[in-house]
Design an enzyme around this catalytic site. Structure first.
Site, PDB file in Angstrom:
ATOM      1  N   ARG A 172      -8.162  -5.356   0.759  1.00  0.00           N
ATOM      2  CA  ARG A 172      -9.294  -5.891   1.515  1.00  0.00           C
ATOM      3  C   ARG A 172     -10.023  -4.813   2.297  1.00  0.00           C
ATOM      4  O   ARG A 172     -11.043  -5.092   2.910  1.00  0.00           O
ATOM      5  CB  ARG A 172      -8.811  -6.947   2.500  1.00  0.00           C
ATOM      6  CG  ARG A 172      -8.239  -8.113   1.744  1.00  0.00           C
ATOM      7  CD  ARG A 172      -8.221  -9.369   2.532  1.00  0.00           C
ATOM      8  NE  ARG A 172      -7.649 -10.383   1.650  1.00  0.00           N
ATOM      9  CZ  ARG A 172      -7.755 -11.672   1.828  1.00  0.00           C
ATOM     10  NH1 ARG A 172      -8.393 -12.135   2.853  1.00  0.00           N
ATOM     11  NH2 ARG A 172      -7.223 -12.492   0.987  1.00  0.00           N
TER      12      ARG A 172
ATOM     13  N   ARG B 247     -10.764 -27.984   0.818  1.00  0.00           N
ATOM     14  CA  ARG B 247      -9.546 -27.274   0.445  1.00  0.00           C
ATOM     15  C   ARG B 247      -8.362 -27.569   1.366  1.00  0.00           C
ATOM     16  O   ARG B 247      -8.488 -27.518   2.577  1.00  0.00           O
ATOM     17  CB  ARG B 247      -9.860 -25.777   0.470  1.00  0.00           C
ATOM     18  CG  ARG B 247      -8.737 -24.916  -0.012  1.00  0.00           C
ATOM     19  CD  ARG B 247      -9.261 -23.589  -0.411  1.00  0.00           C
ATOM     20  NE  ARG B 247      -9.319 -22.680   0.722  1.00  0.00           N
ATOM     21  CZ  ARG B 247      -9.451 -21.368   0.596  1.00  0.00           C
ATOM     22  NH1 ARG B 247      -9.577 -20.843  -0.604  1.00  0.00           N
ATOM     23  NH2 ARG B 247      -9.487 -20.598   1.647  1.00  0.00           N
TER      24      ARG B 247
ATOM     25  N   ARG C  91     -14.068 -14.608   8.812  1.00  0.00           N
ATOM     26  CA  ARG C  91     -13.529 -14.073   7.563  1.00  0.00           C
ATOM     27  C   ARG C  91     -14.636 -13.572   6.652  1.00  0.00           C
ATOM     28  O   ARG C  91     -14.495 -12.577   5.955  1.00  0.00           O
ATOM     29  CB  ARG C  91     -12.685 -15.119   6.846  1.00  0.00           C
ATOM     30  CG  ARG C  91     -11.300 -15.242   7.460  1.00  0.00           C
ATOM     31  CD  ARG C  91     -10.599 -16.484   7.002  1.00  0.00           C
ATOM     32  NE  ARG C  91     -10.265 -16.450   5.598  1.00  0.00           N
ATOM     33  CZ  ARG C  91     -10.124 -17.542   4.848  1.00  0.00           C
ATOM     34  NH1 ARG C  91     -10.294 -18.727   5.368  1.00  0.00           N
ATOM     35  NH2 ARG C  91      -9.801 -17.426   3.577  1.00  0.00           N
TER      36      ARG C  91
END
Ligand SMILES: [Zn+2]
Length: 207
Positions: free
Chosen positions: A83, A122, A166
């Site tokens: 990342r 989700r 995020r």
């Protein structure tokens, strides 16, 4: 490896790749979430940061990756790792030492609207780590996990504020990786149906 913003379908595609090609797949996020559940020191440290929408620190992530490579030396696929540029450079070094160079990096591209919609649908099984979509894998949040029958819950990092952070972290830290990988990286449009996206990925892996 598979890169892409939150809710770009990385987990789903990783599972399909594993089934089709027999490549063992892992997500550093899933491992850290499981460790948090088991309240290991590593897990608790990661949980504090991740629940606020931050990225797990490089040293924690690299510990997880190295342990996983030890256990799966032949072929492997990482979902959502690396990342950061630092992680990518360290990973290249590790792979060089192991003489297993990176074959391919696939980046899933998806719009922010799609991310928000998918995120709201989700849920995750804290027991086995399976990520499910409402209206697809299950019909209601009260339904059991299709994998192991355990109860489903919202991921602690699936809320608007954490998502915003995020996404920002993704753009700031992960998008520069696209340049770092150069022609080792292929972008796949992931706003389409799962099967269509996978057909493209299949072609890329089969080479
Ligand atoms: Zn489960």
């Amino acid at each position: 490896m598979l890169l892409g913003p939150p809710a770009s379908g990385k987990g789903t595609q990783a599972e399909l790749i594993q089934n089709r090609f027999g490549i063992p797949t892992t997500s550093t996020g899933a491992i850290l979430r499981r460790q948090a559940k088991e309240k290991t020191p590593l897990g608790l440290e990661a949980e504090k940061i991740i629940s606020k929408g931050g990225l797990a620190p490089d040293n924690l992530v690299m510990q997880v990756v190295e342990a996983w490579l030890e256990a799966h030396p032949a072929a492997f696929l990482f979902d959502g790792f690396p990342r950061t540029i630092e992680q990518a450079k360290e990973f290249d070094q590790i792979l060089q030492q192991r003489e297993t160079p990176l074959d391919l990096a696939i980046a899933l591209a998806v719009s922010v609207d799609t991310i928000r919609t998918r995120m709201s649908q989700r849920f995750v099984c804290p027991n086995c780590g399976k990520v499910v979509s409402m209206g697809k894998h299950v019909q209601s949040p009260q339904d059991p996990c299709p994998n192991c029958g355990g109860p489903l819950e919202k991921r602690s990092d699936d809320n608007n504020e954490a998502l915003q952070r995020r996404l920002e972290a993704y753009w700031e830290k992960t998008v520069p990786l696209y340049k770092y990988y150069g022609n080792r990286l292929v972008e796949v449009e992931a706003g389409r149906d799962v099967e269509v996206v996978f057909a493209d990925i299949e072609r890329l892996i089969a080479g």
